[in-house]
Design an enzyme around this catalytic site. Sequence first.
Site, short mmCIF file in Angstrom:
data_model
loop_
_atom_site.label_atom_id
_atom_site.label_comp_id
_atom_site.label_asym_id
_atom_site.label_seq_id
_atom_site.Cartn_x
_atom_site.Cartn_y
_atom_site.Cartn_z
N GLY A 82 52.79 94.72 25.86
CA GLY A 82 54.14 93.65 26.02
C GLY A 82 55.42 93.74 26.70
O GLY A 82 56.27 93.34 26.19
N ASP A 140 43.78 92.60 22.79
CA ASP A 140 45.17 92.56 21.76
C ASP A 140 45.78 91.09 22.12
O ASP A 140 45.58 90.45 23.32
CB ASP A 140 45.94 93.60 21.91
N ASP A 173 40.94 98.52 30.61
CA ASP A 173 41.58 97.24 30.06
C ASP A 173 40.87 96.25 29.69
O ASP A 173 39.89 96.20 30.14
CB ASP A 173 42.75 96.79 31.06
#
EC number: 2.4.2.48
Length: 632
Positions: A186, A121, A86
Amino acid sequence: MKIEERDGLARIAKFETPHGPIETPTVLPVINPNIMNITPQEMKPLGLQGIITNSYIILRTPELRERALREGLHSLIGYDGPIMTDSGTFQSYVYGSIEFNNREVVDFQRRIGSDISTILDVFTTPGTPKPEAEKAVIETYNRMLEVNDEEGIIAGPVQGGVYPDLRQKSAELMNSTNAGYHPIGGVVPLLETYDYSTLVDIIINSKINLSFNKPVHLFGGGHPMFFAFSVYLGVDLFDSASYIKYAKDDRLIYPDGTRDLARITELPQWSPLYDRYTVKEIRDLDKERRSLEIARHNLKAIFMEISEIKERIYEEGLAQYVAQKARSHPSLMKAYSRIMSYSNILEKYEDLSKKTAYFFYDSFSTRNPYVSRINRFTESYLSSNKKDTYAFTYRAWNPGYTNSEFVRDVYQKIDCNALISWSGTFVPAELENTYPIEQTVSSGFEPDPDFSRAKDLIAPFRVDMYKGEKFEGEQVRSFNLNKIRMVADYQFGSGVGRMIFRDDVRINVSKTGRIRGILSKEGRQIATMRNDGFFTLTYYGASLIHSQLKPPAMRVTVSKESAEYNAKGYSVFFKFILGSDENIIAKNDVLVVDEDDVLAAVGKAMVSGRELREYTEGIAVKVHEGRDQSEK
């Protein structure tokens, strides 16, 4: 992605990484490089195929950074399998910002040997205003373009907050890049508040706008409570830090929820702690040891649910499993209701029939994708047939049971459209043996006792409810002939029944009255009827359809090189497909043709029309008769 089994949007598939393949669906446990509570080696017996770790933590920790650059990520973690990294996006959401930019983070992941690297992101929360969420979508896309030429597998996350149209836009943008892996980001705040119905909107609007040839990952979706729902909607992978986070709070994960250690009295037999501790003994352990043992229990629960889901996919019964789990928690039931609102979309990816029976529970079952498929056909059938229409309730005609007297005394003596009641709706009587009409196991609960809801379906048409009338006179039509034509229309498209089954066809019927095969007047086999009530076409039957249906209807177009082999009876591989009919239903018969529309073979499509064009590995059509075999 190489697909191995499928059940609607759910699939068991493999994709390659530099450190080996990963078979989905699966979970990538989160490994903290600073504190390795349970090592990947200890997790392997549970079903571990890969892990995820945070490159941002490694990058900002000098000792870890230097070792990772010197020895590589796999040496640092002590694991030789696939590792995803990540980028620090969630940390930027929690702490406000991080000290590295997108290109620096991605470049670092590449340098330390990550198998799947993730861009930095822009995280959006459920409360993010739509204009701000849209800016985040564009910025995330631009950041993907910054590294679009990087080697290796780059994960391009789908963002967009709680706005379905933004999720669609983000998915389409990411799909246009070189991203080889698509996390849906999200969503952690939604999972934490059990807002699963909103999550359904997010997943499905992301999934159907991404390529089927790439893995889809639900970022942060690490609790097994929602695994089955997510997989049913097309999610392939999850990551989970919950196994250790919950353990530190003395919470034990179960497939259907979470329980506090202070409130349980017995351990389940599947728990790795069952034959080692009593509940009291676990409570009496010191904090660090207790957390470690509970984490092992939690990992077992997580991987056990994945195994159950995979088995359900093999059985083609995942939809039933989801329906059962929906009734275990109000939030899941709300999510299930939202899923059923997408039945018209889900139906496009459902097989023609399944190995398992159709379970009818209650009124929710009337919104099943298979019911949507049948209702759409029924409406089209009534619109195109202007005859009088009679509706027969189950008291007069019961699908799955012998109705020979009723056929003889009523159906064959009146020339009308005949509908029968089934699972809260009305369907053409001639489809009585097709899946799932005959293959229904009902709870006995009648959601529409006065047929008012079912009547809504046929309200635009002039329909009379059958009241037990007797009809005199001679037979005016053949039920079996009408049946085979109706089934062909439903299976292959309106009008096909009359194309291939002329008035003079010979219908072979078993001693029990079931149709087995249909031959031409000259004795050539056109089709056989399967146990699910649908047809398997011969090459001759396929040629009758091919001669009258214009392209691309029912076609899978392959290269001439492939067509030569398919004509000999060999299966079609995805990599040779040049085009396909968008409306092809998975597990239905299709026409295999070359670029000049010359019929090479007939076979069963393994996936839907859209999927035929998107996958690149594996068998796409299982040929059951080729042109060369037919001519012998």
